[in-house]
Scaffold this active site. Structure first.
Site, PDB file in Angstrom:
ATOM      1  N   ASN A   1       0.706  -1.084   0.036  1.00 57.79           N
ATOM      2  CA  ASN A   1       0.110   0.015  -0.010  1.00 57.79           C
ATOM      3  C   ASN A   1       0.866   1.310  -0.023  1.00 57.79           C
ATOM      4  O   ASN A   1       1.868   1.101   0.527  1.00 57.79           O
ATOM      5  CB  ASN A   1      -0.725   0.131   1.413  1.00 57.79           C
ATOM      6  CG  ASN A   1      -0.151   0.624   2.295  1.00 57.79           C
ATOM      7  OD1 ASN A   1      -0.217   1.808   2.590  1.00 57.79           O
ATOM      8  ND2 ASN A   1       0.148  -0.231   3.390  1.00 57.79           N
TER       9      ASN A   1
ATOM     10  N   MET B   1      -1.039   4.379   0.831  1.00 63.97           N
ATOM     11  CA  MET B   1      -2.302   5.316   0.752  1.00 63.97           C
ATOM     12  C   MET B   1      -1.966   6.820   0.908  1.00 63.97           C
ATOM     13  O   MET B   1      -2.778   7.525   0.431  1.00 63.97           O
ATOM     14  CB  MET B   1      -3.034   5.091   2.241  1.00 63.97           C
ATOM     15  CG  MET B   1      -3.165   3.239   2.517  1.00 63.97           C
ATOM     16  SD  MET B   1      -4.080   2.418   1.028  1.00 63.97           S
ATOM     17  CE  MET B   1      -5.692   3.038   1.366  1.00 63.97           C
TER      18      MET B   1
ATOM     19  N   THR C   1       5.099  -1.347   8.124  1.00 62.73           N
ATOM     20  CA  THR C   1       5.271  -2.022   6.785  1.00 62.73           C
ATOM     21  C   THR C   1       6.403  -2.004   6.292  1.00 62.73           C
ATOM     22  O   THR C   1       7.216  -1.026   6.824  1.00 62.73           O
ATOM     23  CB  THR C   1       4.024  -1.498   5.745  1.00 62.73           C
ATOM     24  OG1 THR C   1       4.432  -0.048   5.623  1.00 62.73           O
ATOM     25  CG2 THR C   1       2.898  -1.851   6.203  1.00 62.73           C
TER      26      THR C   1
ATOM     27  N   GLY D   1       2.431  -7.747  12.222  1.00 65.88           N
ATOM     28  CA  GLY D   1       3.114  -7.944  10.915  1.00 65.88           C
ATOM     29  C   GLY D   1       2.703  -9.472  10.529  1.00 65.88           C
ATOM     30  O   GLY D   1       3.575 -10.105  10.879  1.00 65.88           O
ATOM     31  N   GLY D   2       1.557  -9.326   9.797  1.00 65.34           N
ATOM     32  CA  GLY D   2       1.517 -10.798   9.220  1.00 65.34           C
ATOM     33  C   GLY D   2       0.699 -11.881  10.150  1.00 65.34           C
ATOM     34  O   GLY D   2       0.869 -13.093   9.801  1.00 65.34           O
TER      35      GLY D   2
ATOM     36  N   CYS E   1       5.664   5.301   8.885  1.00 67.04           N
ATOM     37  CA  CYS E   1       5.138   5.115   7.630  1.00 67.04           C
ATOM     38  C   CYS E   1       6.069   5.265   6.791  1.00 67.04           C
ATOM     39  O   CYS E   1       6.992   6.079   6.673  1.00 67.04           O
ATOM     40  CB  CYS E   1       3.744   6.257   7.307  1.00 67.04           C
ATOM     41  SG  CYS E   1       3.426   6.135   5.757  1.00 67.04           S
TER      42      CYS E   1
HETATM   43  O1  RRO Z   1      -1.468   5.778   5.145  1.00 70.86           O
HETATM   44  C1  RRO Z   1      -0.305   5.016   4.730  1.00 70.86           C
HETATM   45  O2  RRO Z   1      -0.073   5.174   3.427  1.00 70.86           O
HETATM   46  C2  RRO Z   1       0.316   4.240   5.283  1.00 70.86           C
HETATM   47  C3  RRO Z   1       0.757   4.452   6.711  1.00 70.86           C
HETATM   48 BR1  RRO Z   1       0.205   6.059   7.786  1.00 70.86          BR
HETATM   49  C4  RRO Z   1       1.526   3.716   7.603  1.00 70.86           C
HETATM   50  O3  RRO Z   1       1.923   4.035   8.572  1.00 70.86           O
HETATM   51  N1  RRO Z   1       1.842   2.508   6.939  1.00 70.86           N
HETATM   52  C5  RRO Z   1       1.496   2.384   5.773  1.00 70.86           C
HETATM   53  O4  RRO Z   1       1.978   1.061   5.238  1.00 70.86           O
HETATM   54  N2  RRO Z   1       0.758   3.028   5.082  1.00 70.86           N
END
Ligand code: RRO
Length: 304
Positions: free
Chosen positions: A70, A72, A192, A242-243, A129
């Site tokens: 991801n 996001m 992540t 995690g997983g 993040c």
């Molecule tokens: O929002 C994101 O893209 C995001 C966040 Br805040 C995070 O802490 N970890 C992640 O994998 N995506």
């Protein structure tokens, strides 16, 4: 609920050690309630900042081998707007941990104060993040910046502070130690893993942001190693993330040193039933092996 499952984390009392991880179903009081009804022992909200953010353009999420990738981009309504949702969530019946981020230590502290005034039982500082500039892992890769943020938030609010760490560092232990020295009440490990995937037909990265964070079964052994290493060197509870999708995964994290666990990606793959299957499985394991509580297995693999 079996009393074997009850745990206390940094003063928060949980009926069971299986929490909702930040980032999934944590953006409204209504979805948080659904997670509690499904059996979560505590919930963590989507990360909230001072101002609303739209996040990145699509695609923001793609399924890859053994997990989800991801980027996001921290979409969230802002902590002011979330105030009402927190009020609603007060009736949840389980601790609500509000995940927060900021673009400076002062901003972290401002968001923390607003979240606590609105009813947060604890805060989880997102310094991990992997793909948003000037926050997240850009803070969490520096033990000095982590200490500054934790110290500032700790001096601003009187609630337990969890710090969620990034595995994208050479030595996660030194960051965990810096967080605890600055006043962290618990460490959440891990966020992540920085990753990417490319479409061979279009010859371009699939995520609009190109690079994102990998979650799910692919990262479990990394997370277990991080929990194991952190547990050996700090004296506050470690929360494993995690997983985790089965009770065996959860028990593995506990044996490594996790006092509780968080589930995120497994909800996308298996639905909310995962909370019940994981908690019931942990309880059956404890009973079969003759343990009276979760606490008795925390760190059992981690003694020499
Ligand atoms: O929002 C994101 O893209 C995001 C966040 Br805040 C995070 O802490 N970890 C992640 O994998 N995506």
């Amino acid at each position: 609920m079996s009393s074997r499952l009850a745990v206390e984390i940094a003063g928060l009392k949980l009926g069971n050690p299986v929490m909702l991880a930040s980032g999934i179903l944590g953006s409204s009081g209504m979805t948080l309630k659904r997670v509690v009804d499904a059996g979560a022992g505590a919930v963590v909200t989507k990360s909230l900042g001072l101002e609303p953010r739209e996040g990145y353009p699509n695609p923001t999420l793609v399924q890859v081998e053994c997990g989800l990738l991801n980027a996001m981009g921290l979409p969230n309504p802002g902590v002011h707007c979330f105030g009402e949702e927190i009020m609603e969530a007060k009736e949840l019946g389980v601790p609500m941990i509000v995940s927060i981020y900021g673009f400076s230590s002062g901003e972290f502290a401002d968001v923390a104060e607003i979240a606590v005034d609105a009813g947060a039982n604890a805060l989880e500082l997102n310094v991990s993040c992997p793909h948003v500039e000037k926050t997240g892992a850009e803070v969490g890769q520096s033990k000095e910046l982590v200490a500054e943020v934790v110290n500032k938030v700790k001096n601003s609010v009187n609630k337990p502070i969890f710090v969620k760490l990034t595995p994208n560092v050479a030595d996660i232990v030194e960051v965990a130690e810096a967080a605890v020295e600055a006043g962290a009440d618990a460490i959440t490990a891990i966020n992540t893993v920085r990753a990417m995937t490319i479409d061979v037909e279009t010859k371009t990265p699939i995520l609009a942001n190109k690079i994102g964070g990998l979650s799910g079964p692919a990262i479990k052994p990394i997370a277990v190693r991080c929990v194991y290493e952190i547990r050996r060197s700090v004296d506050v509870p470690v929360i494993g993330c995690g997983g985790i999708s089965t009770w065996r995964d959860a028990v593995e994290f506990m044996l490594a040193g996790a006092s509780a666990v968080q589930i995120g990606t497994a909800i996308a793959f298996s639905g909310l039933g995962v909370f019940k299957s994981v908690t019931e499985g942990i309880d059956a394991y404890l009973k079969e092996k003759g343990f009276r509580s979760v606490g008795e297995i925390v760190g059992l693999s981690n003694r020499d």
